[in-house]
Design an enzyme around this catalytic site. Structure first.
Site, PDB file in Angstrom:
ATOM      1  CE  LYS A  49      -3.930   1.975   2.573  1.00  0.00           C
ATOM      2  NZ  LYS A  49      -4.780   1.810   3.767  1.00  0.00           N
ATOM      3  CB  SER A 103      -7.948   3.843   2.842  1.00  0.00           C
ATOM      4  OG  SER A 103      -7.250   3.269   3.902  1.00  0.00           O
ATOM      5  CB  SER A 109      -8.363   1.083   5.809  1.00  0.00           C
ATOM      6  OG  SER A 109      -9.112   2.280   5.851  1.00  0.00           O
TER       7      SER A 109
END
Lengths: 95, 485
Positions: free
Chosen positions: B79, B154, B178
């Protein structure tokens, strides 16, 4: 509940954000709605309840005061928008 | 069938028998990316040259013999809020569009020691603020199961890349759900470890008391492997826990006889889509067949969790994002009138609207005159929420429910309604507030979109959480389903 424009401007100033008039109006409205929503926390009696700032209760995590190798200056300045003589350059702070 | 459908052990066996090379496995990633990335758009930065070079190095090590790391040769995505030395890291923000970190996050160092291969950096909501990946400053990511739908957020890029078979595993971060919510929306496994189990050093901070890094994978076993590689105390993270790390992999016994499960009525009531609820109850029946027992419980402060979270997380974020001032890195505005103007203009140019909204909310909640009413009050309610869990865990081993109230929603459907967007996280948020571990595992499809089952455990009891998730997974077929891309 709504927040006034003055309030929005004050908070934006604290947060170092420059908002357009339209953004100020939008945030006043949206923040107003969010603050109204979070107001439900006042339904709860929290007298005598300790606040939880961290789920893991660690206290005073220390290390020995030993010198470690510093970053080389060229690495530190790698992403600098403006640099001079091994330092970050910014607009004048003092008159 | 893709090579990525093979179990980790089988891949490692094939390496040992010289039936497969790391270069071939890594090529598999890039081939797949070329095939589907146009539709999925999970990545922000690909690191093909470095990845292939690393694969060649690992192949040389294979032929030389010798010990191999736990994740040897496995292609992984990271990420983009986790710093990677020399590889652009943006947090999906214009502010950091050209930021090149000068160090690796601890989790990246640990992945490197475990000898996985980093394929690239994955898309996300800007600074991890969002639940749909629509807040990325660059482009959205699309749900591989139906590209008209969001992958969640996210860690949307992380979930989508695993679901689409572009990487073998991914790292995400979870502050209010997330990792788990996009895992649920994309039909993959997503684990948020106990707060403090995995180092946050090198994770660009959103809410320091809530953030945790964790794995997204296609199976629970893979999640256990990745966790094994990244968990453990880090002297560089003063909030990391000094606990012994158990063997997560051998904990996957398949046995849940006598397991006591609590199902909060607040998690399966009004607000949860009926078909999602049905999938969860079907999962519970499956667990009963395996010898577990479940009972309805109550976590009475659940309804205050979203409000608590948005005050605590936004307040912490407003403080953490103060460092983005245009001085040392990131966007710097042209022609500022003075230093303060530099800060204002740089930040306003660099940050997207959700980020600004949360900074505004957090600043307000912490400001003089409002601190007690908002931030401090939220911290006290946080204690009450944590106590609900502590009480439940006196009688139960795990708490189970749906990960999200609904399946994924359509791209664009909720962008103008921040409050509705926030309520998607109502089932995941309490877990972060309490600092306990939770996993989402696929438990069915509704109209072609995946449903996630959330299993929540006691602090530092990832072994039980993984064991239960694994047992459920192995006795059902949900984890074998793949999106048709």
């Amino acid at each position: 509940m709504s927040i006034g424009m003055k309030e929005v401007e004050h908070v934006a100033n604290l947060a170092r954000l420059a908002l357009s008039e339209e953004e100020k109006r939008l945030y006043a409205e949206q923040l107003g709605a969010i603050l109204a929503y979070v107001g439900q926390l006042n339904e709860l009696d929290t007298d005598g309840i300790e606040p939880t700032s961290h789920a893991l209760a660690l206290v005073n995590v220390l290390r020995e005061d030993e010198e470690r190798a510093p970053w080389p200056i060229d690495k530190v300045l790698l992403n600098a928008p403006d640099a001079e003589e091994g330092q970050f350059k910014v607009p004048a702070v003092l008159e | 069938m893709s090579l990525f459908d093979l179990r980790l052990q089988e891949i490692h066996n094939r390496f040992a028998r010289k039936e497969l090379s790391v270069s071939e496995l890594v090529a598999c990633s890039f081939d797949r990316i070329r095939q589907v990335e146009e539709k999925v758009r999970a990545f922000l930065t690909l690191d093909e040259e470095q990845a292939r070079a690393r694969a060649a190095e690992l192949d040389k090590q294979l032929s030389d013999g010798g010990p191999r790391g736990l994740l040897f040769g496995l292609p992984g995505g990271i990420k983009d809020n986790i710093v990677t030395e020399g590889l652009r890291t943006t947090c999906a923000s214009k502010f950091l569009a050209n930021y090149e970190p000068i160090y690796n996050a601890t989790v990246v160092e640990r992945l490197n020691s475990a000898q996985s291969v980093t394929i690239g950096k994955l898309n996300m909501d800007e600074f991890a603020m969002g639940g749909s990946n629509e807040n990325s400053a660059f482009h959205p990511t699309y749900n591989p199961w139906n590209t008209e739908y969001v992958p969640g957020g996210s860690s949307g890029g992380s979930a989508a890349a695993v679901a689409a078979g572009e990487v073998y595993f991914a790292l995400g971060s979870d502050t209010g759900g997330s990792i788990r919510q996009p895992a649920a929306y994309c039909g993959v496994v997503g684990l948020k470890p106990t707060y403090g189990l995995v180092s946050r050093f090198g994770l660009v901070a959103f809410a320091s008391s809530l953030d945790q890094i964790g794995p997204l994978t296609k199976s629970v076993e893979d999640a256990a492997y990745v966790l094994q590689a990244i968990a453990g105390h880090d002297p560089l993270d003063s909030t990391s826990a000094r606990v012994d790390i158990p063997d997560y992999i051998s904990a996957l016994s398949g046995d849940v006889k006598g397991l006591r499960i609590g199902v909060p009525k607040e998690y399966v009531g009004e607000g949860v889509a009926p078909q999602v609820r049905e999938a969860v109850f079907a999962a519970l029946r499956e667990l009963e067949r395996l010898g577990a027992e479940w009972e309805e419980i109550s976590l009475p402060h659940t309804r205050y969790a979203v409000a608590t979270y948005y005050l605590v997380a936004s307040s912490e974020a407003s403080s953490n994002l103060a460092r983005f001032d245009g001085v040392r890195y990131g966007v710097r505005a042209d022609n500022p009138d003075n230093l303060i103007d530099l800060y204002r203009k740089s930040r306003s140019e660099g940050f997207g609207s959700e980020v600004k909204r949360r900074i505004m909310l957090g600043t307000y909640a912490l400001s003089s005159g409002y601190y007690d009413a908002y931030y401090l009050k939220a911290q006290k309610v946080r204690t009450l929420i944590k106590r609900d869990f502590d009480k439940a865990f006196e009688k139960f081993d795990v708490i189970v429910g749906p990960t999200t109230p609904t399946t994924a929603f359509k791209i664009g459907e909720q962008v103008n309604d921040p409050l509705t967007m926030y309520l998607n996280d109502i089932l995941t948020i309490p877990v972060n507030l309490a600092g306990i571990p939770a996993i989402s595992v696929p438990c069915g499809l509704v109209d072609g979109l995946p449903v996630g089952l959330q299993i929540i455990g006691k602090a530092f009891d990832e072994t039980t959480v993984l064991r239960v998730a694994h047992a459920f997974e192995q006795h059902t077929e949900h984890h074998k389903l793949r999106p048709q891309l």
